[in-house]
Scaffold this active site. Sequence first.
Site, PDB file in Angstrom:
ATOM      1  CG  HIS A  32      42.789  47.590  35.341  1.00  0.00           C
ATOM      2  ND1 HIS A  32      42.008  46.742  36.096  1.00  0.00           N
ATOM      3  CD2 HIS A  32      42.961  46.963  34.154  1.00  0.00           C
ATOM      4  CE1 HIS A  32      41.717  45.659  35.396  1.00  0.00           C
ATOM      5  NE2 HIS A  32      42.284  45.772  34.203  1.00  0.00           N
TER       6      HIS A  32
ATOM      7  CB  CYS B 186      40.928  42.865  27.240  1.00  0.00           C
ATOM      8  SG  CYS B 186      39.404  43.509  26.539  1.00  0.00           S
TER       9      CYS B 186
ATOM     10  CG  ASN C 180      44.601  42.098  34.658  1.00  0.00           C
ATOM     11  OD1 ASN C 180      44.110  41.297  33.880  1.00  0.00           O
ATOM     12  ND2 ASN C 180      44.009  43.223  34.990  1.00  0.00           N
TER      13      ASN C 180
END
Lengths: 318, 318
Positions: free
Chosen positions: A218, A251, A262
Amino acid sequence: MTDLPSTVEIREEGPREGFQIEPGPIPTDRKVALVDALSATGLHHIQVCSFVSPKLVPGWADAEAVVAGFAPRPGVTYTALWFNAAGLNRALAFKDRLKVEGAVTVVASEAFSLKNLNRDRAKNLEAQRANVAAHLAAGVAVPRISVQAAFGCNYSGDVPPAKVVEALADAFAIGAEQGLTLREATLADTMGWATPARIERVLGEVRARWPDLSLILHLHDTRGLGIANAHAGLRLGVSRFDTTVGGLGGCPFAGQPGAPGNIATEELVLLCEEMGIATGIDLEALVEAGRLAEDVVGRTLPSTMLRSGTLARFRQAA
Amino acid sequence: MTDLPSTVEIREEGPREGFQIEPGPIPTDRKVALVDALSATGLHHIQVCSFVSPKLVPGWADAEAVVAGFAPRPGVTYTALWFNAAGLNRALAFKDRLKVEGAVTVVASEAFSLKNLNRDRAKNLEAQRANVAAHLAAGVAVPRISVQAAFGCNYSGDVPPAKVVEALADAFAIGAEQGLTLREATLADTMGWATPARIERVLGEVRARWPDLSLILHLHDTRGLGIANAHAGLRLGVSRFDTTVGGLGGCPFAGQPGAPGNIATEELVLLCEEMGIATGIDLEALVEAGRLAEDVVGRTLPSTMLRSGTLARFRQAA
């Protein structure tokens, strides 16, 4: 020299990651429209929402309405995210539409545990024990470990690979107490500290200890190295990646407002397809979904391919 | 497994690449301010302008004023770009400030040659013959070949590595006719078609033919793979890269307006430093120069680190 996988599983998290951080408010039907557009791209895994406290994450106050609203497409697995029994119960109300599976969430950085989960690592382990028990009591499988801040932390700096091993060992211990077989682990570069060298080092140490553990990367593209990090993972045989269309996300508790999110799904698909690794995804449709995502959130997303277009488009015109 | 270099030479082209494509007009003193800021970062190579026709590239109508205006810093090599004898003569007027060296410019795609140079490859070779002769007549060295569109082309699609070899062979033939020793070659991914696999393939074929040729990679981050491509180059021992601060740039004749520019200097510096490869560059100062570049051009640049800050900043705070 390399151990490239022949296929990859791309786990689209654009809706979940994106709508949690955008200032909004974004109308529910627009969120649903993005999920539906993503469903039509050939993606097989889409995370559609977060069942979290609307006080902490107001962008997901309408999680139920989004899950009720999208049109499930055969062959696509839809998931959601939650961190406790309350979230699990909200997810279970939609078990006809969502694949409901739990994870043991651990953190490789004490400082980030305090910031993101509002409890230290020891307290988090207690919470994870209760969380796993709640899942098992509800008959829900818990096959996965999720390690946050696995490559570095904005609050504590570099994270030694030994801390990742320690966090995984903690999760395995909780699993063992409750008779769980944890088969897979997500290593999350929550704050964008990974480099290709660090990916190699951490994966090397984790695999030396648990050679059969299936790894998911991730990655965040916080400082431009995201796709290089994914490439390092591919070279080591990693075949599962979390991504977000357009590079949505970031985040909310990472302490760097404005940082990119991301790695962009379309950039990873391009990398894989050009290397001969099948993704099953229609890149043109995915880029269109990325442009829709920009329209929905009302801002330019970081993905470069939304500006430049696919290579296929130029190949056809040539 | 890898052949990582121990140091890299980063050739900053932000001013030249950036100001040629920005709509402007940008005041000359602002261009000079950016060059001066870059000079203070530890960069050893800065390309400050293009001596091209102001009709074709209005952004460089003030090339002379920029070169006359910046404050040369000891230890920094300043260069410029030109494509013909007229440009060479303009550069020679500043040989006290600029390192004046020529290059044989060839194109691996016929279609891009027509678009970018306004002549086919055969006619370009004639022009290069005249260009080399003009340099030698002026006592100027021509040590380098520059191959445009070496990894793909928006007008002709994929470029087979054999076309790159052919273009290099053409350049070597011109050199041989005039007694030149061509020691180095820039392989330019002018339109952002490179992938790590393509980098490996092209470099492999070029090195098989000319093992002693020193290679420079000029990469664009058109579709998000730029840093992964640089990493592939580093793994193959490439130690010289063209980059632009903030990711300035983009080719005005590439047919994709709005596409991101070159790979960002600060992202490559981060990659190298985190891998233990010395660059000699103060990353914090470079990020500040990138923010100045954004202010000068009046728009947000693609570099993610301008948003996220350096890792060092977080390490210090930790």
